[in-house]
Enzyme design. Structure first.
Site, PDB file in Angstrom:
ATOM      1  N   TYR A 130       1.304  -2.267 -39.489  1.00 36.35           N
ATOM      2  CA  TYR A 130       0.400  -1.345 -38.786  1.00 36.35           C
ATOM      3  C   TYR A 130      -0.044  -0.261 -39.754  1.00 36.35           C
ATOM      4  CZ  TYR A 130      -1.176   1.765 -35.013  1.00 36.35           C
ATOM      5  OH  TYR A 130      -1.906   2.572 -34.173  1.00 36.35           O
ATOM      6  N   ASN A 153      13.653   0.463  -2.559  1.00 41.46           N
ATOM      7  CA  ASN A 153      13.104   1.733  -2.087  1.00 41.46           C
ATOM      8  C   ASN A 153      13.456   2.883  -3.013  1.00 41.46           C
ATOM      9  OD1 ASN A 153      12.041   0.596   0.369  1.00 41.46           O
ATOM     10  ND2 ASN A 153      14.145   0.486   1.110  1.00 41.46           N
ATOM     11  N   ARG A 192      10.618   7.578  -2.194  1.00 37.01           N
ATOM     12  CA  ARG A 192      11.946   7.786  -2.786  1.00 37.01           C
ATOM     13  C   ARG A 192      12.040   7.330  -4.242  1.00 37.01           C
ATOM     14  NH1 ARG A 192      15.725   5.003   1.419  1.00 37.01           N
ATOM     15  NH2 ARG A 192      13.812   3.932   2.022  1.00 37.01           N
ATOM     16  N   ALA A 229       0.807  -1.219   0.000  1.00 37.85           N
ATOM     17  CA  ALA A 229       0.000   0.000   0.000  1.00 37.85           C
ATOM     18  C   ALA A 229       0.842   1.271   0.000  1.00 37.85           C
ATOM     19  CB  ALA A 229      -0.925   0.010   1.218  1.00 37.85           C
ATOM     20  N   GLU A 256      13.256  -1.537  15.100  1.00 40.53           N
ATOM     21  CA  GLU A 256      13.417  -0.786  13.866  1.00 40.53           C
ATOM     22  C   GLU A 256      14.724  -0.001  13.914  1.00 40.53           C
ATOM     23  OE1 GLU A 256      11.347  -0.909  10.949  1.00 40.53           O
ATOM     24  OE2 GLU A 256      11.316  -2.674  12.230  1.00 40.53           O
TER      25      GLU A 256
HETATM   26  C1  UD1 Z   1       9.916  -2.795   7.260  1.00 41.41           C
HETATM   27  C2  UD1 Z   1      10.049  -3.416   8.636  1.00 41.41           C
HETATM   28  C3  UD1 Z   1      11.530  -3.653   8.935  1.00 41.41           C
HETATM   29  C4  UD1 Z   1      12.137  -4.510   7.848  1.00 41.41           C
HETATM   30  C5  UD1 Z   1      11.942  -3.824   6.492  1.00 41.41           C
HETATM   31  C6  UD1 Z   1      12.444  -4.637   5.327  1.00 41.41           C
HETATM   32  C7  UD1 Z   1       8.187  -2.562   9.929  1.00 41.41           C
HETATM   33  C8  UD1 Z   1       7.759  -1.585  10.953  1.00 41.41           C
HETATM   34  N1  UD1 Z   1       9.481  -2.539   9.605  1.00 41.41           N
HETATM   35  O1  UD1 Z   1      10.520  -1.495   7.327  1.00 41.41           O
HETATM   36  O2  UD1 Z   1      11.678  -4.278  10.194  1.00 41.41           O
HETATM   37  O3  UD1 Z   1      13.508  -4.715   8.085  1.00 41.41           O
HETATM   38  O4  UD1 Z   1      10.526  -3.602   6.271  1.00 41.41           O
HETATM   39  O5  UD1 Z   1      11.706  -5.769   5.119  1.00 41.41           O
HETATM   40  O6  UD1 Z   1       7.387  -3.341   9.468  1.00 41.41           O
HETATM   41  N2  UD1 Z   1       3.231  -0.762   3.810  1.00 41.41           N
HETATM   42  C9  UD1 Z   1       1.874  -0.733   3.717  1.00 41.41           C
HETATM   43  N3  UD1 Z   1       1.174   0.107   4.524  1.00 41.41           N
HETATM   44  C10 UD1 Z   1       1.771   0.904   5.436  1.00 41.41           C
HETATM   45  C11 UD1 Z   1       3.189   0.886   5.525  1.00 41.41           C
HETATM   46  C12 UD1 Z   1       3.889   0.034   4.693  1.00 41.41           C
HETATM   47  O7  UD1 Z   1       1.280  -1.452   2.918  1.00 41.41           O
HETATM   48  O8  UD1 Z   1       1.080   1.631   6.130  1.00 41.41           O
HETATM   49  C13 UD1 Z   1       3.978  -1.656   2.914  1.00 41.41           C
HETATM   50  C14 UD1 Z   1       4.877  -0.905   1.963  1.00 41.41           C
HETATM   51  O9  UD1 Z   1       4.198  -0.674   0.740  1.00 41.41           O
HETATM   52  C15 UD1 Z   1       6.039  -1.857   1.786  1.00 41.41           C
HETATM   53  C16 UD1 Z   1       6.075  -2.650   3.073  1.00 41.41           C
HETATM   54  O10 UD1 Z   1       4.835  -2.457   3.697  1.00 41.41           O
HETATM   55  O11 UD1 Z   1       5.813  -2.765   0.714  1.00 41.41           O
HETATM   56  C17 UD1 Z   1       7.196  -2.231   4.008  1.00 41.41           C
HETATM   57  O12 UD1 Z   1       7.023  -0.861   4.299  1.00 41.41           O
HETATM   58  P1  UD1 Z   1       8.264   0.087   4.411  1.00 41.41           P
HETATM   59  O13 UD1 Z   1       7.776   1.443   4.749  1.00 41.41           O
HETATM   60  O14 UD1 Z   1       9.148  -0.062   3.235  1.00 41.41           O
HETATM   61  O15 UD1 Z   1       8.948  -0.529   5.722  1.00 41.41           O
HETATM   62  P2  UD1 Z   1      10.450  -0.420   6.129  1.00 41.41           P
HETATM   63  O16 UD1 Z   1      10.689   0.898   6.739  1.00 41.41           O
HETATM   64  O17 UD1 Z   1      11.325  -0.843   5.020  1.00 41.41           O
HETATM   65 CA    CA Z   2      11.080  -1.287   2.639  1.00 40.40          CA
END
Ligand code: UD1
Ligand code: CA
Length: 436
Positions: A356, A230, A16, A11, A157
């Site tokens: 085409y 990312n 970035r 979601a 985290e």
């Molecule tokens: C998360 C993990 C971290 C892990 C890292 C890599 C948490 C709090 N942290 O951090 O421990 O090392 O992934 O795997 O979970 N997403 C949603 N809804 C939200 C927030 C995020 O769907 O409200 C989805 C994002 O689209 C993404 C994934 O969850 O696909 C991870 O979110 P992201 O913000 O990238 O988490 P990280 O900070 O990387």
């Molecule tokens: Ca991530």
């Protein structure tokens, strides 16, 4: 609801990436990242896959909506990974059993370690089993805290780490198996008391542990499997790793790739043994290449291309949605679109199908052993029989049918007068056979 289920978090916007496109739709080797994660979940044994969508949700749903085992949960506000998982609760209210939870931006995940996690969680009857990996550089990941006996304590985290915790190299790649409905109770407990004021899924294992449930962390993932995308730089890194896996696979199957560094092969492509792919070749989409073919250098085979065995496709040739029969040669600077070529055809240098008309695509058919002269233009729809000859620079106009054995020349192409008919002999191995 068929289990095991998988939940894929997708979601987030991925700020970035600086993109209007959903992050998980950015492509790695020609396919959206989410494709690989869905396939890995399926490959690990998931029977129902819930994708949590939010930012550009309609794009992600459009891409996956025709897949019957995929359901969607919508997270309207991105309040954190814990909150994202919670949005699946109504869909999964009746479900009891394991849920594999993954994130959509880790396209290099492979099914095997995920299948292992599912199996181990069942064996151990754990409330939560999380896969971990050890990284030389753990930057960007949550860290795994263990007690002095090596038992899992909790995930911290990176933003919330003390300097000592930051030095831990075992990380959380976000590959979990939680038993449902137990996870819902833990998610009800988590708050937003962290640096980002978000609901962290990473707090759930610790809560389950505190509730006296069994939580385990297993180091089963390889560093390459968990590259999280990312940024566009990460996207390029993931593409390079995925591409080298694809090359490895085909080389193991008996395909020569002369210069893997400059060769792009789509994961949906199949290639027969003893085929040689020369440098700077791009193969995209669903492409089938037979055995003993020569492709490139600088060839572009696009979606829907089928090369039967012993086909030669040379430099600066582009082919899409076409079948090329056994032994046919398309050696230099040619374009074939929506075409069907028989066996042992010689398609000359700079000859093209004009498929085409500005509104619609039209087919071209060329029978076996026919010879299309250099520079010829076939304005589709066109049919050329077997053993026919199209003169150099001829323009075969729309709806023309060139009969078996007939020779046509000129603009627009017309039959060669009697007595002037010639049968060019093919030079099977001559470097310039196709150029004439
Ligand atoms: C998360 C993990 C971290 C892990 C890292 C890599 C948490 C709090 N942290 O951090 O421990 O090392 O992934 O795997 O979970 N997403 C949603 N809804 C939200 C927030 C995020 O769907 O409200 C989805 C994002 O689209 C993404 C994934 O969850 O696909 C991870 O979110 P992201 O913000 O990238 O988490 P990280 O900070 O990387
Ligand atoms: Ca991530």
């Amino acid at each position: 609801m068929n289990g095991p289920v998988a939940i894929i978090l997708a979601a987030g916007q991925g700020k970035r990436m600086k993109s209007e496109k959903a992050k998980v739709l950015h492509e790695v080797c020609g396919q959206p990242m989410i494709r690989y994660v869905v396939d890995a979940a399926r490959g690990a044994g998931a029977k129902t896959i819930v994708v949590v969508v939010g930012y550009a949700a309609d794009q992600v749903e459009d891409y996956l909506h025709h897949e019957p085992d995929v359901l969607f949960a919508t997270q309207t506000e991105q309040l954190g990974t814990g909150h994202a998982v919670k949005t699946c609760r109504p869909l999964l209210a009746q479900y009891q059993g394991p849920a594999l939870i993954l994130v959509g931006d880790e396209p290099l995940l492979r099914p095997q370690p995920l299948a292992d996690l599912l199996r181990r969680q069942q064996l151990d009857q754990a409330a939560c089993l999380l896969g971990t990996a050890a990284l030389a550089d753990p930057t960007g990941f949550g860290r795994i805290l263990r007690d002095s006996a090596g038992r899992f304590l909790r995930i911290v985290e990176e933003r919330d780490c003390t300097p000592e915790e930051r030095a831990i190299t075992e990380v959380n790649p976000s590959c979990y198996v939680f038993e449902l409905p137990g996870l819902w109770d833990a998610l009800d407990q988590i708050g937003t008391g962290n640096v980002q004021h978000e609901y962290y899924l990473t707090d759930a294992p610790e809560y389950l542990k505190a509730m006296g449930r069994k939580v385990r962390a297993l180091n089963v993932l390889q560093p390459d499997d968990i590259l999280g995308v990312n940024t566009r730089q990460h996207l390029a890194q993931a593409t390079a790793i995925m591409q080298s896996r694809i090359h490895d696979h085909w080389m193991t199957e008996g395909v020569t790739i002369v210069d893997p560094r400059t060769t792009q092969i789509d994961p949906r492509c199949t290639i027969g043994c003893d085929t040689v792919i020369y440098p700077s070749t791009v193969i995209s989409g669903v492409v089938r290449i037979g055995s003993n073919c020569r492709v490139g250098p600088f060839a572009h085979l696009r979606d829907g291309t089928v090369l039967d065995d012993d086909v030669e496709v040379g430099a600066f040739v582009e082919i899409k949605q076409s079948r090329i029969g056994k032994g046919t040669i398309v050696r230099h600077l040619a374009y074939l679109g929506d075409a069907d070529l028989g066996e042992d055809v010689n398609f000359g240098a700079t000859a093209i199908t004009a498929n085409y008309d500005g509104t619609q695509k039209h087919p071209t058919r060329i029978g076996s052993r026919s010879h299309v002269g250099a520079g010829a233009i076939l304005v589709a729809p066109v049919q050329v029989g077997d053993d026919a000859v199209i003169g150099a620079n001829a323009v075969v106009t729309r709806n023309r049918h060139v009969a078996d054995g007939q020779t046509v020349v000129g603009v627009p192409a017309h039959p060669l007068e009697p007595g002037r008919r010639h049968h060019p002999t093919r030079v099977p191995d001559g470097e310039d056979a196709a150029a004439r």
